[in-house]
Motif scaffolding. Structure first.
Motif, PDB file in Angstrom:
ATOM      1  N   ALA A   1       0.629  -1.178  -0.003  1.00  0.00           N
ATOM      2  CA  ALA A   1       0.014   0.108   0.212  1.00  0.00           C
ATOM      3  C   ALA A   1       0.899   1.479   0.061  1.00  0.00           C
ATOM      4  O   ALA A   1       0.367   2.215  -0.549  1.00  0.00           O
TER       5      ALA A   1
ATOM      6  N   TYR B   1       0.599   4.350  -2.544  1.00  0.00           N
ATOM      7  CA  TYR B   1       0.247   5.830  -1.976  1.00  0.00           C
ATOM      8  C   TYR B   1       1.028   6.768  -2.487  1.00  0.00           C
ATOM      9  O   TYR B   1       0.445   7.987  -2.956  1.00  0.00           O
TER      10      TYR B   1
ATOM     11  N   SER C   1      -5.031   3.280  -1.744  1.00  0.00           N
ATOM     12  CA  SER C   1      -4.264   2.383  -0.625  1.00  0.00           C
ATOM     13  C   SER C   1      -5.361   1.648   0.220  1.00  0.00           C
ATOM     14  O   SER C   1      -5.154   0.538   0.291  1.00  0.00           O
TER      15      SER C   1
END
Length: 201
Positions: A78, A82, A99
Motif C-alpha cells: 500500500a 500511496y 491505498s
C-alpha cells in the motif's frame, strides 16, 4: 491467519516452508523432507529470500512467524501505491482511497489467509518496482528487481515486461533493453540451470 493456524486449519504448505526455514536456521540450507522429488526446496521453487527469515527463526522458531511476515509483506504494498498516487494525482484523498482499496482487496486477504507461500512476498516488491518504474527512480527499481528475482522464479518474467514498457512506452531504449535482457538471463538461469541443479537434474 493466526486464528486459522490455532484452529488447526493450516495445510502442508505452511509445514513445508516452516521446515525449510527451520532447517536453514540450523545450517541445513533449504532442506525439506516433504517433497518427494528434491531434498532442496530450491529444486521446487527458487526462493532464496527465505534465508533472510532464518535468523528470526532462531529467536522465534514458530510457523506463525511466517504468517506474520506474509501479512506485513502483503500490506507493505500500500505504501508505494500511496506514494505513486500522491505524485500522479491531485490532492491526498485519491492516494488514501487507492491505498485503502488495495488493503481491502479480497484477493489480498485470500493471499494472507492461504497459509504461507513464497510468491506472496512478491506483492510489495512488485508494487515498489512499479512505483520506481513509473516515477523513473532507476536505482530503487534495480534494487526491487533484484529482490523480486530472489522471491520466485516466475517474477523475472515481469522484469521482462517492465523492460518492454520502458522501451516502448517510456521510450528509454537502452534502459528498457537492459531490463529485458536482465529478465531473460535471470529466467533462463533460474529455470534451466539452478532449479534443475538443486533438483539433482
Amino acid at each position: 491467519s493466526l486464528v486459522r493456524y490455532a484452529s488447526l486449519h493450516s495445510d502442508i504448505d505452511l509445514g513445508l516452508y516452516s521446515q525449510v526455514v527451520w532447517n536453514t536456521a540450523h545450517g541445513d540450507w533449504f532442506r525439506n523432507s516433504v517433497l518427494p522429488f528434491t531434498e532442496s526446496y530450491l529444486g521446487n521453487h527458487f526462493t532464496p529470500i527465505l534465508a533472510l527469515f532464518a535468523p528470526l527463526y532462531r529467536l522465534w522458531p514458530d510457523a506463525r512467524l511466517l504468517l506474520v511476515i506474509q501479512v506485513l509483506a502483503s500490506a507493505l504494498g500500500a505504501w508505494p501505491l500511496y506514494l505513486l498516487a500522491r505524485e500522479k494525482l491531485p490532492g491526498v484523498w485519491p492516494a488514501v482511497f487507492l491505498s485503502a482499496a488495495y488493503l481491502l482487496y479480497p484477493a489480498l486477504h485470500h493471499q494472507t489467509l492461504a497459509d504461507f507461500h513464497g510468491i506472496a512476498l512478491g506483492t510489495a516488491a512488485v508494487m515498489w518496482a512499479f512505483f520506481a518504474l513509473l516515477t523513473r527512480r532507476d536505482r530503487l527499481l534495480l534494487v526491487t528487481l533484484v529482490v523480486m528475482m530472489l522471491i520466485r522464479e516466475d517474477l523475472p518474467l515481469l522484469v521482462i515486461m517492465m523492460g518492454v514498457y520502458a522501451f516502448l512506452i517510456q521510450r528509454r531504449r537502452r534502459f528498457g533493453l537492459v531490463l529485458l535482457a536482465g529478465g531473460l538471463v535471470a529466467s533462463a538461469l533460474v529455470i534451466l540451470v539452478l532449479i534443475p541443479h538443486f533438483r539433482q537434474g
